[in-house]
Write a protein that holds these residues in place. Structure first.
Motif, short mmCIF file in Angstrom:
data_model
loop_
_atom_site.label_atom_id
_atom_site.label_comp_id
_atom_site.label_asym_id
_atom_site.label_seq_id
_atom_site.Cartn_x
_atom_site.Cartn_y
_atom_site.Cartn_z
N LEU A 91 0.84 -1.19 0.00
CA LEU A 91 0.00 0.00 0.00
C LEU A 91 0.88 1.24 0.00
CD1 LEU A 91 -2.48 -1.42 2.54
CD2 LEU A 91 -3.28 -0.08 0.60
N GLN A 92 0.74 2.03 -1.06
CA GLN A 92 1.56 3.23 -1.20
C GLN A 92 0.67 4.46 -1.18
OE1 GLN A 92 4.98 2.95 -1.50
NE2 GLN A 92 4.72 0.74 -1.28
N PHE A 93 1.05 5.45 -0.37
CA PHE A 93 0.31 6.70 -0.30
C PHE A 93 0.47 7.49 -1.58
CE2 PHE A 93 -1.34 10.58 1.25
CZ PHE A 93 -0.44 11.59 0.94
N LEU A 94 -0.66 7.99 -2.10
CA LEU A 94 -0.67 8.78 -3.33
C LEU A 94 -0.89 10.27 -3.04
CD1 LEU A 94 -2.78 6.79 -5.95
CD2 LEU A 94 -0.72 8.10 -6.48
N LEU A 95 -2.05 10.59 -2.46
CA LEU A 95 -2.45 11.98 -2.33
C LEU A 95 -3.30 12.16 -1.07
CD1 LEU A 95 -3.55 12.52 -6.03
CD2 LEU A 95 -1.81 13.91 -4.89
N TRP A 96 -3.25 13.38 -0.52
CA TRP A 96 -4.08 13.75 0.61
C TRP A 96 -4.71 15.10 0.31
CZ3 TRP A 96 -1.81 16.09 5.69
CH2 TRP A 96 -2.85 16.43 6.56
N TYR A 97 -6.04 15.15 0.37
CA TYR A 97 -6.78 16.39 0.20
C TYR A 97 -7.52 16.69 1.50
CZ TYR A 97 -5.85 15.99 -4.73
OH TYR A 97 -5.22 15.89 -5.94
N ASP A 98 -7.52 17.96 1.83
CA ASP A 98 -8.26 18.40 3.01
C ASP A 98 -8.81 19.80 2.75
OD1 ASP A 98 -7.79 19.86 6.09
OD2 ASP A 98 -9.07 18.09 5.86
N GLU A 99 -10.10 19.96 3.00
CA GLU A 99 -10.77 21.24 2.78
C GLU A 99 -10.51 21.80 1.38
OE1 GLU A 99 -12.83 22.70 4.83
OE2 GLU A 99 -12.45 21.80 6.79
N GLY A 100 -10.45 20.92 0.42
CA GLY A 100 -10.31 21.33 -0.98
C GLY A 100 -8.88 21.55 -1.45
N GLU A 101 -7.92 21.43 -0.54
CA GLU A 101 -6.53 21.69 -0.89
C GLU A 101 -5.72 20.39 -0.89
OE1 GLU A 101 -7.13 25.72 -1.33
OE2 GLU A 101 -5.17 24.74 -1.56
N GLU A 102 -4.76 20.31 -1.78
CA GLU A 102 -3.83 19.18 -1.74
C GLU A 102 -2.82 19.43 -0.62
OE1 GLU A 102 -2.10 17.53 -5.46
OE2 GLU A 102 -0.17 17.72 -4.41
N ARG A 103 -2.75 18.53 0.34
CA ARG A 103 -1.88 18.73 1.51
C ARG A 103 -0.56 17.98 1.37
NH1 ARG A 103 -4.16 23.11 3.89
NH2 ARG A 103 -6.39 22.73 4.31
N ASN A 104 -0.59 16.89 0.68
CA ASN A 104 0.63 16.09 0.56
C ASN A 104 0.47 15.12 -0.60
OD1 ASN A 104 3.17 15.12 1.15
ND2 ASN A 104 2.57 13.99 2.98
N ARG A 105 1.58 14.76 -1.22
CA ARG A 105 1.52 13.73 -2.24
C ARG A 105 2.68 12.78 -2.05
NH1 ARG A 105 0.45 14.99 -7.50
NH2 ARG A 105 1.55 13.17 -8.25
N GLY A 106 2.47 11.56 -2.44
CA GLY A 106 3.50 10.56 -2.33
C GLY A 106 4.46 10.61 -3.51
N ASN A 107 5.32 9.63 -3.57
CA ASN A 107 6.36 9.58 -4.59
C ASN A 107 5.82 8.99 -5.89
OD1 ASN A 107 8.89 9.83 -5.73
ND2 ASN A 107 9.58 7.85 -4.93
N PHE A 108 4.96 9.73 -6.54
CA PHE A 108 4.35 9.31 -7.80
C PHE A 108 4.55 10.42 -8.83
CE2 PHE A 108 1.99 5.37 -7.15
CZ PHE A 108 2.02 5.25 -5.79
N PRO A 109 4.60 10.05 -10.11
CA PRO A 109 4.82 11.08 -11.14
C PRO A 109 3.62 12.02 -11.26
CG PRO A 109 4.40 8.92 -12.13
CD PRO A 109 4.56 8.69 -10.66
N PRO A 110 3.83 13.17 -11.89
CA PRO A 110 2.76 14.18 -12.00
C PRO A 110 1.55 13.72 -12.78
CG PRO A 110 4.91 15.15 -12.49
CD PRO A 110 5.12 13.66 -12.39
#
Lengths: 116, 113
Positions: free
Chosen positions: A43-62
């Motif tokens: 299981l690999q973390f991709l993206l985290w959204y909170d309140e409509g904003e991207e808060r963090n992204r994992g090691n994945f291409p754009p």
């Protein structure tokens, strides 16, 4: 109370195409997370959204991108699909209380993406 | 580096026997710790979590886990396994401020009659 829902359940695409995956969080949850579960990679973390904003992204291409809508649902887009993008994509949601995330993530059933 | 290790890839136990699944973590700050279970082709179901306080936490389906800071471990236990417990189990660690979970590689549990 309804859990996290994801659509579609299965998605079959060919290499080079684009895929769009959707997620509806538990009512009242404002954070949405995306994870990829590929065979042999865990299981690999991709993206985290909170309140409509991207808060963090994992090691994945754009070419992996997404957004969160005003109703807190979310969409994951994968452009220029490659064979190795075949995986189960899991969405999770959590609630933030006075700015602090409880960080208890509740998962949906996933979307199985197959790239041919 | 932050990481979670589940040393056992596959475990087989007899129905009615006790179970312990191991989890070790490496994390710079005070961690939040979780155990999830996944049936084939399904999403993850939360079994239990540890945030603070009592180091022995109870979860659903008769599972419990014990946080041992000195050993950086969070092992999952069940006194008597049922055939329906056959699934894959994931240990995860997260930050208090929220954000991504870091998962172990999972332990597949088989239950024999």
């Amino acid at each position: 109370e309804a859990g996290v829902t994801q659509s579609p359940t299965h998605l079959i695409k060919t290499r080079g195409q684009q895929a769009t995956l959707r997620c509806s969080p538990i009512s009242g949850h404002t954070s949405v997370y995306w994870y990829q579960q590929a065979l042999g990679l865990g299981l690999q973390f991709l993206l985290w959204y909170d309140e409509g904003e991207e808060r963090n992204r994992g090691n994945f291409p754009p070419r992996f991108s997404g957004r969160q809508f005003p109703n807190y649902s979310s969409e994951l887009n994968v452009n220029a699909l490659e064979l190795e993008d075949s995986a189960l994509y899991l969405c999770a949601s959590s609630v933030r209380d006075r700015g602090v995330s409880t960080d208890t993530q509740y998962f949906g059933p996933g979307t199985r993406l197959t790239v041919l | 580096a932050q990481s979670v290790t589940q040393p056992d890839i596959h475990i087989t136990v007899s129905e009615g026997a006790s179970l312990e699944l191991r989890c070790n973590y490496s994390y710079g700050a005070t961690p939040y710790l979780f155990w999830y279970v996944q049936s084939p082709g399904q999403g993850l179901q939360l079994l239990l979590k540890y945030f603070s306080g009592d180091t022995l936490v109870q979860g659903i389906k008769g599972f419990e886990a014990e946080f041992k800071r000195s050993q950086s471990s969070f092992n999952l236990r069940k006194p008597s396994v049922h055939w329906s417990d056959a699934a894959e189990y994931f240990c995860a660690v997260g930050a208090r401020r929220g954000g991504k979970l870091i998962f172990g590689q999972g332990t597949e549990l088989s239950v024999k009659p």
